[in-house]
Scaffold this active site. Sequence first.
Site, PDB file in Angstrom:
ATOM      1  N   GLU A 138      -5.496  -9.673   1.231  1.00 46.21           N
ATOM      2  CA  GLU A 138      -5.779  -9.358   2.814  1.00 46.21           C
ATOM      3  C   GLU A 138      -7.855  -9.489   2.177  1.00 46.21           C
ATOM      4  O   GLU A 138      -7.923  -8.672   1.679  1.00 46.21           O
ATOM      5  CB  GLU A 138      -5.673  -8.463   3.531  1.00 46.21           C
ATOM      6  CG  GLU A 138      -4.151  -7.871   3.853  1.00 46.21           C
ATOM      7  CD  GLU A 138      -3.990  -6.722   4.215  1.00 46.21           C
ATOM      8  OE1 GLU A 138      -4.407  -5.441   3.720  1.00 46.21           O
ATOM      9  OE2 GLU A 138      -3.279  -6.932   5.194  1.00 46.21           O
ATOM     10  N   GLU A 154       1.210  -0.870  -0.066  1.00 43.04           N
ATOM     11  CA  GLU A 154      -0.259   0.241  -0.400  1.00 43.04           C
ATOM     12  C   GLU A 154       0.406   1.232  -0.492  1.00 43.04           C
ATOM     13  O   GLU A 154       0.670   2.630   0.655  1.00 43.04           O
ATOM     14  CB  GLU A 154      -0.740   0.051   1.051  1.00 43.04           C
ATOM     15  CG  GLU A 154      -1.681  -1.054   1.170  1.00 43.04           C
ATOM     16  CD  GLU A 154      -2.871  -1.501   2.271  1.00 43.04           C
ATOM     17  OE1 GLU A 154      -2.994  -0.377   3.089  1.00 43.04           O
ATOM     18  OE2 GLU A 154      -3.903  -2.895   2.391  1.00 43.04           O
TER      19      GLU A 154
END
Length: 381
Positions: free
Chosen positions: A313, A208
């Site tokens: 995730e 990220e």
Amino acid sequence: MKSPIKRIASTLFVIAIASILLIGIAFVGKESTGPVEDFFRGISGSVSKLEEDYILKKRSETRADKLDWLAEYKQNSDLLKNPDPVFLGAYDNQAIPSFQPIIDLEDSLGVTFPFIHFYTAWGSKREQRFPIEQIRAISTLGSIPFLTWEPWLNDFSEEEIPSLGSSEDRDKSGLKDIASGLYDPYLIRWAKEAKNTQTTILLRMGHEMNDPYRYPWGPQNNQPEDFVAAWRHVVNLFREQGADNVLWVWAPHLAYGYFEEYYPGDEYVDWVGTGTLNYGTVAPWSEWWSFDEIFAKYYEEFAAFKKPILLSEFGSLAVGGNRAEWYGKAFENFPQRFPQVKALVFFHNKNDATTTFQSLNWYIINDSETLSEIKKQFQTW
């Protein structure tokens, strides 16, 4: 069948060895990184192996036997760069020090996970050293370790990394320091230990990186070209040390774009990953999003990198909608709709305090309706 007395004696023996280990580590001290600590780390590995041998291998069909087909992928990382099957996996925050909670989730879903995911951070603390015990345990269980490796720079000591600035300033242009070689002593040790495991490892580093709010390695402190330079430096360093068993998972945030600017290049990326979490209505900034709204609209953009895609995730909270229905629609015709997605890792965190002030519960193991819907869809794959 082993008698109750023998089972009790074996259990007490494991407890005794673990107690000696804990006392030894406490005696060595929190910051020790020398040969004495290495000795106790070796004992820790022995305890983990004893636990696996005693608890897990007593099953009528051992877990490793179920994953016998995965052995070639563990021994030859090149096979995992263009795989045929869809690999399932899980992270469970309760799976420390034992991976039993992940096995419990497997039993609930009627599957065996080829990937087991866990998180580790950069730094000089003992828990930030190369996680050989976890790698060894996962490999013994028959799975492939999948690590998220987070470059927090404030936990390094000046003894390990000379010429460090103040901890308050390390994140500012921190990726430039990584690219320049400042953290090479730490990285070289990691690379050597990774090579010595002799098993395939998936490494998701600095995930990220395009999110300007979450992590210090994001654009609030660094430019995209800084990330690319740091990524390439680390990958090159691992290759120089012969750690070719490490596969690199590049994982931007879906919502913040600039994917091309942050992409290190085909020769430096083995998998493209991203998180796909539905927070529901748990916070003012979130709402109930379907899996298609979270991921499907970005699929073609990710598929254009021509790399296997890993949903690193994956999960949904139960706040704000029907969670069983969410999973059911996500998994419906999944391999046909997303043929380039080659791995999906459940985010099974019972106490997630990383995003909101309240602790969030992503557990599905006690949600019979959701488990039933997932199993029903898996049977159609």
